[in-house]
Design a protein around this motif. Structure first.
Motif, PDB file in Angstrom:
ATOM      1  N   SER A 195      24.927  46.840  30.728  1.00  0.00           N
ATOM      2  CA  SER A 195      25.494  45.518  30.525  1.00  0.00           C
ATOM      3  C   SER A 195      24.593  44.485  31.179  1.00  0.00           C
ATOM      4  CB  SER A 195      26.897  45.494  31.132  1.00  0.00           C
ATOM      5  OG  SER A 195      27.380  44.183  31.192  1.00  0.00           O
ATOM      6  N   LEU A 196      24.492  43.322  30.554  1.00  0.00           N
ATOM      7  CA  LEU A 196      23.546  42.315  31.025  1.00  0.00           C
ATOM      8  C   LEU A 196      24.207  40.950  31.136  1.00  0.00           C
ATOM      9  CD1 LEU A 196      20.459  43.136  28.803  1.00  0.00           C
ATOM     10  CD2 LEU A 196      20.646  43.500  31.262  1.00  0.00           C
ATOM     11  N   LYS A 197      23.763  40.213  32.100  1.00  0.00           N
ATOM     12  CA  LYS A 197      24.181  38.811  32.204  1.00  0.00           C
ATOM     13  C   LYS A 197      23.334  37.996  31.247  1.00  0.00           C
ATOM     14  CE  LYS A 197      26.335  37.843  36.556  1.00  0.00           C
ATOM     15  NZ  LYS A 197      25.983  38.563  37.781  1.00  0.00           N
ATOM     16  N   ARG A 198      23.941  37.088  30.568  1.00  0.00           N
ATOM     17  CA  ARG A 198      23.165  36.238  29.668  1.00  0.00           C
ATOM     18  C   ARG A 198      23.925  34.953  29.393  1.00  0.00           C
ATOM     19  NH1 ARG A 198      27.351  35.725  27.078  1.00  0.00           N
ATOM     20  NH2 ARG A 198      28.135  37.115  25.473  1.00  0.00           N
ATOM     21  N   THR A 199      23.195  33.977  28.911  1.00  0.00           N
ATOM     22  CA  THR A 199      23.836  32.772  28.414  1.00  0.00           C
ATOM     23  C   THR A 199      23.373  32.578  26.986  1.00  0.00           C
ATOM     24  OG1 THR A 199      23.851  31.784  30.592  1.00  0.00           O
ATOM     25  CG2 THR A 199      24.100  30.295  28.722  1.00  0.00           C
ATOM     26  N   ILE A 200      24.327  32.324  26.132  1.00  0.00           N
ATOM     27  CA  ILE A 200      23.942  32.036  24.758  1.00  0.00           C
ATOM     28  C   ILE A 200      24.175  30.563  24.506  1.00  0.00           C
ATOM     29  CG2 ILE A 200      24.420  32.532  22.332  1.00  0.00           C
ATOM     30  CD1 ILE A 200      25.208  35.349  23.264  1.00  0.00           C
ATOM     31  N   GLU A 201      23.161  29.924  23.967  1.00  0.00           N
ATOM     32  CA  GLU A 201      23.253  28.485  23.744  1.00  0.00           C
ATOM     33  C   GLU A 201      23.052  28.187  22.264  1.00  0.00           C
ATOM     34  OE1 GLU A 201      21.326  27.229  28.046  1.00  0.00           O
ATOM     35  OE2 GLU A 201      20.060  27.356  26.267  1.00  0.00           O
ATOM     36  N   PHE A 202      23.839  27.260  21.783  1.00  0.00           N
ATOM     37  CA  PHE A 202      23.720  26.863  20.382  1.00  0.00           C
ATOM     38  C   PHE A 202      23.253  25.420  20.347  1.00  0.00           C
ATOM     39  CE2 PHE A 202      26.720  30.262  20.612  1.00  0.00           C
ATOM     40  CZ  PHE A 202      26.497  31.020  19.472  1.00  0.00           C
ATOM     41  N   LEU A 231       9.995  23.972  22.528  1.00  0.00           N
ATOM     42  CA  LEU A 231      10.736  23.009  23.336  1.00  0.00           C
ATOM     43  C   LEU A 231      12.211  23.163  23.084  1.00  0.00           C
ATOM     44  CD1 LEU A 231       8.600  19.797  22.779  1.00  0.00           C
ATOM     45  CD2 LEU A 231       8.967  20.986  24.947  1.00  0.00           C
ATOM     46  N   VAL A 232      12.965  23.032  24.135  1.00  0.00           N
ATOM     47  CA  VAL A 232      14.399  23.131  23.952  1.00  0.00           C
ATOM     48  C   VAL A 232      14.898  21.860  23.263  1.00  0.00           C
ATOM     49  CG1 VAL A 232      16.607  23.255  25.141  1.00  0.00           C
ATOM     50  CG2 VAL A 232      14.659  24.607  25.941  1.00  0.00           C
ATOM     51  N   PRO A 233      15.585  21.992  22.129  1.00  0.00           N
ATOM     52  CA  PRO A 233      16.072  20.819  21.426  1.00  0.00           C
ATOM     53  C   PRO A 233      17.078  20.064  22.293  1.00  0.00           C
ATOM     54  CG  PRO A 233      16.277  22.782  20.103  1.00  0.00           C
ATOM     55  CD  PRO A 233      15.964  23.227  21.479  1.00  0.00           C
ATOM     56  N   LYS A 234      17.180  18.809  21.958  1.00  0.00           N
ATOM     57  CA  LYS A 234      18.012  17.958  22.795  1.00  0.00           C
ATOM     58  C   LYS A 234      19.515  18.267  22.694  1.00  0.00           C
ATOM     59  CE  LYS A 234      15.327  15.356  25.144  1.00  0.00           C
ATOM     60  NZ  LYS A 234      14.074  15.831  24.617  1.00  0.00           N
ATOM     61  N   LEU A 235      19.961  18.447  21.476  1.00  0.00           N
ATOM     62  CA  LEU A 235      21.395  18.428  21.251  1.00  0.00           C
ATOM     63  C   LEU A 235      22.011  19.810  21.427  1.00  0.00           C
ATOM     64  CD1 LEU A 235      23.752  16.678  20.532  1.00  0.00           C
ATOM     65  CD2 LEU A 235      23.230  17.020  18.121  1.00  0.00           C
ATOM     66  N   ARG A 236      22.515  20.067  22.602  1.00  0.00           N
ATOM     67  CA  ARG A 236      23.131  21.365  22.817  1.00  0.00           C
ATOM     68  C   ARG A 236      24.599  21.273  22.401  1.00  0.00           C
ATOM     69  NH1 ARG A 236      22.367  23.744  28.467  1.00  0.00           N
ATOM     70  NH2 ARG A 236      24.315  22.728  29.023  1.00  0.00           N
ATOM     71  N   ILE A 237      25.005  22.194  21.607  1.00  0.00           N
ATOM     72  CA  ILE A 237      26.365  22.153  21.104  1.00  0.00           C
ATOM     73  C   ILE A 237      27.292  22.913  22.023  1.00  0.00           C
ATOM     74  CG2 ILE A 237      27.851  22.781  19.198  1.00  0.00           C
ATOM     75  CD1 ILE A 237      25.359  22.746  17.441  1.00  0.00           C
ATOM     76  N   LYS A 238      26.813  24.046  22.410  1.00  0.00           N
ATOM     77  CA  LYS A 238      27.722  24.939  23.119  1.00  0.00           C
ATOM     78  C   LYS A 238      26.937  25.861  24.006  1.00  0.00           C
ATOM     79  CE  LYS A 238      31.909  25.407  22.288  1.00  0.00           C
ATOM     80  NZ  LYS A 238      32.883  24.979  21.311  1.00  0.00           N
ATOM     81  N   GLN A 239      27.546  26.252  25.082  1.00  0.00           N
ATOM     82  CA  GLN A 239      26.885  27.163  25.988  1.00  0.00           C
ATOM     83  C   GLN A 239      27.892  28.243  26.351  1.00  0.00           C
ATOM     84  OE1 GLN A 239      25.568  25.281  29.531  1.00  0.00           O
ATOM     85  NE2 GLN A 239      23.885  26.717  29.808  1.00  0.00           N
ATOM     86  N   LEU A 240      27.504  29.499  26.181  1.00  0.00           N
ATOM     87  CA  LEU A 240      28.422  30.594  26.505  1.00  0.00           C
ATOM     88  C   LEU A 240      27.824  31.446  27.588  1.00  0.00           C
ATOM     89  CD1 LEU A 240      29.638  32.020  23.075  1.00  0.00           C
ATOM     90  CD2 LEU A 240      30.895  30.546  24.634  1.00  0.00           C
ATOM     91  N   LYS A 271      19.526  36.250  31.947  1.00  0.00           N
ATOM     92  CA  LYS A 271      19.760  35.833  33.332  1.00  0.00           C
ATOM     93  C   LYS A 271      19.154  36.830  34.306  1.00  0.00           C
ATOM     94  CE  LYS A 271      22.389  32.164  33.004  1.00  0.00           C
ATOM     95  NZ  LYS A 271      21.978  30.879  33.541  1.00  0.00           N
ATOM     96  N   PRO A 272      18.425  36.343  35.301  1.00  0.00           N
ATOM     97  CA  PRO A 272      17.906  37.258  36.311  1.00  0.00           C
ATOM     98  C   PRO A 272      19.080  37.850  37.088  1.00  0.00           C
ATOM     99  CG  PRO A 272      17.356  34.955  36.797  1.00  0.00           C
ATOM    100  CD  PRO A 272      18.122  34.949  35.543  1.00  0.00           C
ATOM    101  N   PRO A 273      18.940  38.869  37.849  1.00  0.00           N
ATOM    102  CA  PRO A 273      17.671  39.444  38.249  1.00  0.00           C
ATOM    103  C   PRO A 273      17.361  40.746  37.534  1.00  0.00           C
ATOM    104  CG  PRO A 273      19.367  40.119  39.761  1.00  0.00           C
ATOM    105  CD  PRO A 273      20.049  39.427  38.628  1.00  0.00           C
ATOM    106  N   VAL A 274      18.046  41.143  36.510  1.00  0.00           N
ATOM    107  CA  VAL A 274      18.003  42.552  36.127  1.00  0.00           C
ATOM    108  C   VAL A 274      16.691  43.023  35.495  1.00  0.00           C
ATOM    109  CG1 VAL A 274      19.325  44.420  35.160  1.00  0.00           C
ATOM    110  CG2 VAL A 274      20.453  42.293  35.726  1.00  0.00           C
ATOM    111  N   SER A 275      16.516  42.853  34.239  1.00  0.00           N
ATOM    112  CA  SER A 275      15.346  43.467  33.602  1.00  0.00           C
ATOM    113  C   SER A 275      14.957  42.638  32.386  1.00  0.00           C
ATOM    114  CB  SER A 275      15.673  44.890  33.175  1.00  0.00           C
ATOM    115  OG  SER A 275      16.030  44.926  31.820  1.00  0.00           O
ATOM    116  N   SER A 276      13.881  43.031  31.761  1.00  0.00           N
ATOM    117  CA  SER A 276      13.513  42.349  30.529  1.00  0.00           C
ATOM    118  C   SER A 276      14.352  42.917  29.380  1.00  0.00           C
ATOM    119  CB  SER A 276      12.031  42.547  30.249  1.00  0.00           C
ATOM    120  OG  SER A 276      11.799  43.918  30.016  1.00  0.00           O
TER     121      SER A 276
END
Ligand SMILES: Nc1ncnc2c1ncn2[C@@H]1O[C@H](COP(=O)(O)OP(=O)(O)OP(=O)(O)O)[C@@H](O)[C@H]1O
Ligand SMILES: [Mg+2]
Lengths: 559, 398
Positions: free
Chosen positions: A333-340, A357-366, A398-403
């Protein structure tokens, strides 16, 4: 026409009297009763429903296919071997009318048996759906990943070749390319040409792997283009169960809803009650809690609600991201953030990458944690910003686990385009198309072969139709050009080509996988099945069968 | 050649050669057959087993295609669909669907003629009544006895009130009453202007109903013509009276002797087709004409006549021989008296060793007709049995 109907009627009652229907129903019932004992689900209700749907739909298809082949060949070949045909031919009906009538009779029988089987499967699946789910996730999967019809869209696959070529150009400019190639030549003992070929291949592979893996703290992203303006809002009604006012902070309203409606709601997602915007808090089977902020809680539409009141509920459509991630260190299991993100046309890159480049308009972050090694689905309420149809999804490791690595082909976006019932009906139509085709095949075989030979031929074709896709994969057909293959594989190519021409694509027409995953079976697929399987192939086999039959001496003894 | 327009069925040079898988010729089932069946005619196809009767009928129906030659049926080719609406066909075996009952069987075939529902039901009722199966109408045809199946087969052939009825051995398996009714039916149909083709081994029946017959041997036409002409033997005179007692017979014999004539035979005229048939078939066999069918048969298989088996075999033969005679007199059990066995077996052996003798039969059953002695014929015996069964109705075939 009258003749065809008379023969079809006769065929139908013959099959009923031969107890085919009874035998089929018993067999099917037997298989389904045995199902719970062989079921190795994960213990969730969703798992059980999936197993049930997948097994029952496949078993129905297989059993009916076998029944169809046996029946069609036996009625036609049997008429000839038992000389019933003497009387038929002496009557004023064309031989083609006889064959078509035989075919039609079996088709009608199939329609009946399929309707019975499909009806029972449908009812039983609805019964399972009503059962107590294990937890909220279980329920959400049942409602949004099984009893739905979702369109699946893949991200834009980066042009790895182009990226590799660019990279190579960079190496060349820096004067590194030559030394790389020389190393290839000397280490592997290759000619220059071969070495370069090898190098290109390796580089492409490296690019591919690089673009689908992220170090701890890194991110992956995918670009989805041309998403349709997603879904209509779902409307329904619910009953107020409880009203709870936490001072002036917020108002909580417990509402009971039909299961299907509850399934359309997303936790922490928006919901509208009597036209007032709120948020979904706790979501259980058949009920949820709607939360209103102070600004809205005073509005008359909800301020005066009492227990037992009927309310109008409106839920936003949802979209889902499905992906499979694998961890470099084998973590479960891994920590992560999913962004739309919503993306404008200009931001749409040619391929994917990490460095965008990260686009400006972030809709959602999980933010959260997800399992590895299996397909995982996250659901969000479909954002309004999606109206231009472009969406970028970012996976932040998300750190610190692995690639981690995620292949592009293991990522897709799903959005609801219809309900389960409609999808189920389309699935049944697909199965029916197969059976209509098989009836024609059986009649065709029966028109010139004896029963055992006819059944054998049909079975071989049927089996090859079932496995041909798998087989051509196994043989690597389509991967290399014909001339490069060895003789056996060449034969395989020829055979698979022949089978693809004479048989419809059963894999494409087998609906159980899609049904189980709640994936939409578009009418377009049904239409093409009808066209290729029924209109073209069935007509072809019936026509050839009739031509053969016309030229046949039906009183000739066949051994 | 006669025009086709006024014949119901015409075959010209009809030939059927059966070949095997490798296209080698196996048997010539029908060879250069020219038939012409006129309206209102009852046409009989005769011939020993395997002489090509059924093959001919199958070709007329389009179930087999001729190797050579041509067939027209109501002026059309046999595969023409429309023409089938005017035909009724009863095959050699009834070939019915086992899972249907009698009513459903008739209904199914009736539908194929597009007979409207109401009329279909009416006809089915009447046909079931006619063939005497009303009581068994709701039983599966597969459970029927052979004769009952035959009756339904016949009913099925009549459901469309056909103009041409093609019957392959229609009376095989029918009981005497059924046979009698069948013959009445044929006469009625002909009276209404229908044509009938039938093949049969029961020569008595054929003689009763057919106007024209042809006799096939090895697929070749041996003789054909009006039955009266074929059977009339101009050199003989036949007197038919009520049954005569011995005294009267003796007187007649004396009278004839005085006139220098000999009393050749006393009996019904119905055994004559049998004689004709046997004569033709034996002629053919004597000249070793080719046939793919059955030959005359060579008496009783040797092992059946050996030691222990002998009395038994002899008893069988004896019972066969004795039966018709007994029946005319009194209904006694079949078990023969020992003193009768000897002479009969002798007669049989005599016959078997002289196959070329005029009326020598290929099978023991025909034996009583062999000797031109004053003796009631077998056919007559049968007839009186039938009459017994039918009550006092003494009206004969003509
Ligand atoms: N389908 C067939 N294949 C090969 N030979 C056949 C076939 N049908 C008939 N024959 C042969 O043709 C010949 C004529 O057969 P057919 O059935 O016409 O005789 P039949 O006169 O009807 O005899 P029966 O009195 O026994 O009914 C026989 O030698 C038979 O073996
Ligand atoms: Mg026959």
């Amino acid at each position: 026409m009258k003749n065809i109907f008379a023969v079809a009627r006769h065929t139908f009652s013959q099959c009923i009297r031969m107890k085919i229907a009874v035998a089929f129903i018993l067999l099917l019932a037997g298989c389904l009763i045995a199902l719970p004992y062989v079921m190795t689900g994960d213990g969730t209700l969703a798992g059980n429903i999936r197993t049930f749907l997948s097994y029952s739909v496949s078993i129905t298809g297989i059993l009916l296919s076998i029944v169809t082949v046996l029946v069609t060949v036996s009625v036609v070949a049997g008429d000839i071997s038992q000389k019933h045909i003497y009387l038929i031919i002496a009557k004023p009906l064309g031989r083609w009318e006889y064959l078509v009538g035989r075919w039609l009779g079996v088709v009608v029988l199939n329609a009946l048996l399929l309707a019975i089987a499909a009806g029972s499967i449908f009812l039983f699946s609805q019964y399972l759906r009503e059962k107590q789910a294990r937890n909220y996730t279980d329920r959400r999967i049942i409602e949004t990943e099984i009893f739905t019809a979702r369109q699946e869209q893949s991200p834009i696959i980066p042009n790895y070749k182009q990226i590799a070529a660019d990279q190579k150009e960079i190496f060349r400019k820096r004067g590194l390319l030559n030394s790389f190639l020389e190393a290839y030549e000397s280490q592997r003992g290759l000619t220059r040409e071969k070495a370069e070929e090898m190098f290109d291949k390796d580089l492409e592979q490296q690019v591919k792997e690089g673009l689908s893996s992220a170090r701890p703290g890194g991110a992956l992203f995918w670009m989805f283009k041309g998403l349709p303006v997603i879904g209509e809002k779902t409307r329904g009604a619910g009953i107020v169960e409880s009203v709870d006012v936490e001072e002036a902070r917020r108002r909580l309203i417990g509402i009971s809803v039909p299961v299907w409606l509850g399934g359309r709601l997303v936790p922490r997602g928006p919901v509208t009650i009597n036209g007032v915007d709120g948020v979904v808090a706790r979501l259980e089977k058949g009920r949820f809690l709607a939360v209103f902020n102070p600004g809205n809680m005073q509005r008359g539409e909800i301020a005066n609600l009492k227990d037992g009141d009927k309310v109008e509920i409106q839920a936003d459509p949802t979209i889902q991201l499905r992906y499979k991630v694998s961890a470099g260190n084998g973590a479960k299991s891994l920590k992560r953030t999913i962004e739309f993100y919503s993306a404008t046309e200009g931001q749409v890159p040619a391929g994917g990458g990490k460095s965008m480049l990260v686009p400006k308009l972030r809709i959602k972050q999980l933010p959260g944690e997800g399992p590895t090694g299996t397909m995982t689905t996250v659901t969000i309420a479909a954002p309004e910003e999606l109206s231009n149809g472009n969406l970028i999804v970012r996976y932040v490791n998300k750190p610190p686990v692995s690639s981690v690595s995620i292949r592009s082909k293991n990522v897709s976006l799903l959005y609801r385009v219809g309900g389960f019932t409609g999808n189920f009906i389309r699935a049944v139509i697909l199965v029916f198309c197969q059976l209509v085709f098989l009836s024609a095949l059986g009649v065709f075989m029966g028109s010139f072969l004896s029963f055992p030979v006819g059944v054998l031929s049909c079975s071989v074709l049927l089996a090859s139709g079932w496995i041909i896709d798998w087989l051509s994969d196994a043989l690597g057909i389509g991967k290399s050009s014909f001339g490069e293959l060895d003789f056996t594989s060449q034969m395989g190519v020829v055979v698979s080509y022949v089978v693809k021409v004479i048989m419809p694509n059963f894999t494409e027409m087998s609906p159980s996988d899609k049904l189980v995953d709640g994936l939409n079976i578009p009418w377009r697929n049904v239409g093409s099945a009808v066209l290729w399987s029924i209109v073209i192939r069935t007509t072809f086999y019936l026509t050839v069968g009739c031509l053969i039959f016309r030229k046949r001496e039906l009183a000739r003894v066949q051994v | 050649m006669a025009t086709t327009s006024d014949s119901v069925v015409q075959t010209v040079g009809l030939t059927k050669i059966f070949r095997d898988f490798w296209m080698r010729e196996k048997v010539t089932a029908v060879s250069d057959l020219n038939l012409n069946i006129a309206p209102r005619e009852v046409f009989g196809l005769l011939g020993p087993n395997g002489s090509g009767k059924s093959t001919t009928l199958k070709m007329i129906l389009g179930l087999l295609f001729p190797t050579k030659g041509r067939i027209t049926i109501f002026g059309k080719v046999p595969t023409n669909v429309a023409v089938k609406a005017r035909i009724g066909f009863l095959p050699e075996e009834s070939n019915l669907y086992n899972f249907l009952d009698a009513r459903e069987t008739l209904d199914f075939y009736g539908r194929l003629f597009h007979i409207p529902r109401a009329q279909r039901i009416k006809r089915i009722d009447m046909l079931l009544e006619m063939v005497g199966l009303k009581g068994a109408a709701y039983r599966r045809v597969g459970e029927y006895s052979k004769g009952m199946q035959r009756r339904i087969g016949l009913a099925q052939a009549l459901i469309n009130d056909p103009d041409l009825l093609i019957l392959d051995e229609p009376t095989s398996g029918l009981d005497p009453i059924g046979t009698r009714q069948f013959k009445d039916l044929i006469r009625t149909l002909v009276h209404r202007g229908k044509s009938i083709i039938l093949s049969s081994h029961l020569l008595g029946d054929v003689e009763d109903v057919c106007d024209n017959v042809c006799i096939l041997y090895g697929g070749k036409l041996q003789t054909q013509g009006k039955i009266d002409e074929l059977l009339s033997r101009k050199e003989l005179t036949q007197i038919t009276t009520d049954k005569l007692d011995d005294a009267t017979l003796a007187t007649i014999r004396q009278t004839l002797e005085k006139a220098g004539r000999e009393l050749v035979e006393v009996g019904s005229p119905h055994d004559k087709l049998e004689n004709l048939f046997l004569r033709i078939v034996e002629d053919a066999q004597r000249h070793h004409l080719a046939t793919g069918g059955a030959l005359g048969g060579a008496g009783v298989a040797e092992f059946l006549t050996r030691d222990g088996a002998q009395p038994e075999g002899a008893a069988v033969i004896e019972s066969l021989v004795a039966k018709p005679e007994k029946k005319t007199e009194q209904p006694e059990p079949i078990s023969p008296q020992p003193e009768q066995v000897e002479p009969k077996t002798q007669v049989l052996q005599e016959l078997l060793t002289k196959p070329q003798q005029d009326a020598a039969p290929p099978t023991p059953t025909n034996k009583p007709t062999a000797k031109p002695t004053v003796k009631p014929s077998q056919t007559q015996a049968d007839r009186s049995v039938i009459d017994d069964l039918l009550g006092n109705d003494k009206e004969s075939g003509e």
